[in-house]
Design an enzyme around this catalytic site. Structure first.
Site, mmCIF file in Angstrom:
data_model
loop_
_atom_site.group_PDB
_atom_site.id
_atom_site.type_symbol
_atom_site.label_atom_id
_atom_site.label_comp_id
_atom_site.label_asym_id
_atom_site.label_seq_id
_atom_site.Cartn_x
_atom_site.Cartn_y
_atom_site.Cartn_z
ATOM 1 N N ASP A 1 12.926 20.279 -26.487
ATOM 2 C CA ASP A 1 12.526 20.780 -27.811
ATOM 3 C C ASP A 1 11.856 22.155 -27.683
ATOM 4 O O ASP A 1 12.221 23.107 -28.379
ATOM 5 C CB ASP A 1 11.567 19.761 -28.442
ATOM 6 C CG ASP A 1 10.917 20.273 -29.704
ATOM 7 O OD1 ASP A 1 11.575 20.224 -30.761
ATOM 8 O OD2 ASP A 1 9.772 20.738 -29.647
ATOM 9 N N LYS B 1 16.223 23.508 -34.486
ATOM 10 C CA LYS B 1 16.156 24.440 -33.351
ATOM 11 C C LYS B 1 17.294 24.226 -32.370
ATOM 12 O O LYS B 1 17.757 25.177 -31.731
ATOM 13 C CB LYS B 1 14.808 24.337 -32.633
ATOM 14 C CG LYS B 1 14.407 22.950 -32.174
ATOM 15 C CD LYS B 1 13.390 22.338 -33.094
ATOM 16 C CE LYS B 1 13.365 20.834 -32.957
ATOM 17 N NZ LYS B 1 12.427 20.181 -33.829
ATOM 18 N N GLY C 1 6.724 25.019 -36.425
ATOM 19 C CA GLY C 1 6.399 24.449 -37.745
ATOM 20 C C GLY C 1 5.710 25.401 -38.697
ATOM 21 O O GLY C 1 6.314 26.348 -39.198
ATOM 22 N N LYS D 1 13.167 26.153 -28.805
ATOM 23 C CA LYS D 1 12.346 27.116 -29.560
ATOM 24 C C LYS D 1 12.174 28.413 -28.771
ATOM 25 O O LYS D 1 12.252 29.512 -29.331
ATOM 26 C CB LYS D 1 10.975 26.488 -29.873
ATOM 27 C CG LYS D 1 11.080 25.272 -30.785
ATOM 28 C CD LYS D 1 9.773 24.505 -30.813
ATOM 29 C CE LYS D 1 9.868 23.239 -31.641
ATOM 30 N NZ LYS D 1 8.719 22.343 -31.448
ATOM 31 N N GLY E 1 5.168 17.967 -38.332
ATOM 32 C CA GLY E 1 4.647 17.144 -39.424
ATOM 33 C C GLY E 1 5.216 17.596 -40.758
ATOM 34 O O GLY E 1 5.750 18.710 -40.889
HETATM 35 N N1 HSE Z 1 8.612 17.212 -31.754
HETATM 36 C C1 HSE Z 1 8.166 18.533 -31.993
HETATM 37 C C2 HSE Z 1 6.750 18.670 -31.450
HETATM 38 C C3 HSE Z 1 8.094 18.897 -33.448
HETATM 39 O O1 HSE Z 1 6.172 17.693 -31.024
HETATM 40 O O2 HSE Z 1 6.256 19.782 -31.453
HETATM 41 C C4 HSE Z 1 9.284 19.546 -34.016
HETATM 42 O O3 HSE Z 1 9.849 20.499 -33.195
#
Ligand code: HSE
Length: 431
Positions: free
Chosen positions: A203, A107, A136, A207, A304
């Site tokens: 993160d 991402k 995911g 996204k 995961g």
């Molecule tokens: N580290 C991210 C989360 C997973 O905890 O959602 C992958 O983007």
């Protein structure tokens, strides 16, 4: 037999191994769905000799992933290395430039360079696919680009980071400390290598930029994103939020406001019985508001091995089927520069927590500041009585302009008996 689709995989961490397992386990099923076999030609990772719990002996080992871009027996480069620049960017440019399809779970790469990579893919007639980069196992990229293609999207928002949602849920349910719960999320394999990417919102911000681009046909733009993580949320906030009928969730929100777009990533209070309020643990959830579909709601595991590898495979099987759509739903040449709203002018209800000395007159000072900044209080809570000692003082407001609220917080912080920066959390009264 039809010509196989031949992959080269860069990165054999959790997701890379998951992809290999699916290809080995479901070879026949994939062949019948795609109409051709999907095979692995070559692999690369930082360390070669390591037991990964999967047999990789039949694949050609390459010392550098960049070589994948020049291999005649590779059709698709699968990048599972991570990072917005460096190896991932170099590999993307080389692969797409050499006419290889490019599948990624990255991402950061897409949020920073998605526009130029989409243009490069289109120029060379190949796919740039990133289903695994957002939420995911939820097929959100396909949903927005294909499933909701007939809708004018008004808003997309949701829980986009499983680690933060897990931390907030565990803290509420068990009363455990932030650090303890974060450590557990890392052990479970959900967290980013750099935990600040999760807890400071980076993160989820990456996204959100991709969802904004898909929703509104704009170039993904990370640099202008307003981002707040969850470090400042403590057990007191979680417990007061519950008492007031809310849950605290880290939300990414992209919403159309007239001709402009609001794109913001921050913790919010949401009603505890709302769909987002009931999404707990590592689950992600995304709401889409389209003019014809009304509200679409997708929930699933956001991280995961299995869920992320499953999303990578969806992209690979699309390519094997010959399915190629523009990365952001419209050709790169048609993506526009977003016009962002002035956040100061947006209106919300807010939760405010002050840590104050329990002494006469504090509330009078606080309420004078709120009055002078056009902030109207909806509810007020103080628990406990400890003369001269710090106590939390919590308020919720009626609709307030963001700039008035931040001005009031700055003024309250200067009161002598206010001991720390006020904790300000917007209230999203969503379904
Ligand atoms: N580290 C991210 C989360 C997973 O905890 O959602 C992958 O983007």
């Amino acid at each position: 037999m039809s010509k196989p689709l031949r992959l080269a995989i860069a990165g054999l961490g959790t997701v890379g191994v998951g992809v290999i397992k699916i290809i080995q386990q479901h070879a026949d099923m994939i062949e019948s769905r795609a109409g051709r076999p999907v095979t692995i030609t070559a692999i690369n990772a930082r360390t070669r000799d390591k037991d990964r719990g999967v047999d990789v002996n039949g694949y050609q080992w390459m010392d550098g992933a960049a070589e994948f871009a020049n291999m005649d027996d590779v059709d698709v480069v699968v990048e599972l290395v991570g990072g917005s620049d460096g190896l991932a960017l170099d590999l993307a440019k080389k692969a797409l430039g050499n006419g290889k399809h490019f599948v990624t779970a990255n991402k950061a790469l897409m949020a920073h360079h998605g526009f130029e990579l989409a243009a490069l893919a289109e120029k060379n007639g190949v796919s740039l696919s990133y289903e695994a980069a957002v939420a995911g196992g939820i097929p959100i990229i396909k949903a927005m680009r294909e499933g909701f293609a007939g809708n004018d999207i008004q808003a997309v928002y949701g829980i986009l980071n499983g680690t933060c949602n897990y931390i907030l849920s565990e803290m509420r349910e068990t009363g455990r400390d932030f650090d303890d719960v974060l450590k557990e999320a890392q052990e479970l394999g959900y967290a980013e290598a750099d935990p600040s990417f999760d807890i400071d919102g980076v993160d989820a911000g990456h996204k959100l930029c991709l969802l904004t681009a898909l929703a509104f046909g704009t170039k993904p733009e990370f640099t202008s994103l307003e981002m707040t993580g969850i470090r400042h949320i403590n057990a007191t906030d979680i417990s007061f939020a519950s008492e007031l009928g809310y849950r605290i969730k880290l939300l990414g929100i992209a919403r159309r406001h007239g001709g402009s777009i609001m794109q913001v990533l921050e913790p919010c209070l949401v009603p505890k019985n709302s769909t987002l309020g009931t999404v707990e643990g590592v689950y992600n959830a995304v709401h889409i508001e389209g003019d014809h579909v009304m509200t679409g709601h997708l929930v699933g595991r956001g991280a995961g091995e299995g869920p992320t590898a499953s999303a990578v495979m969806a992209d690979i099987i699309d390519i094997a089927r010959g399915f190629n759509v523009p990365a952001f739903g419209v050709p790169a040449s048609k993506l526009t520069d977003a016009k962002w709203v002035d956040v100061g002018e947006t209106v919300n209800c807010y939760y405010i927590r002050l840590n104050v000395l329990d002494e006469p007159g504090v509330l009078a000072e606080v309420s004078a500041i709120l009055r002078d900044n056009n902030v109207s209080i909806e509810a007020f809570l103080q628990r406990g009585r400890d003369p001269g000692q710090p106590v939390p003082l919590v308020m919720t407001t009626h609709e307030t302009k963001h700039k008035d609220m931040t001005a009031a917080c700055a003024a309250m912080e200067k009161i002598k008996s206010v001991l720390e920066k006020p904790c300000l959390i917007p209230i999203e009264n969503i379904e």
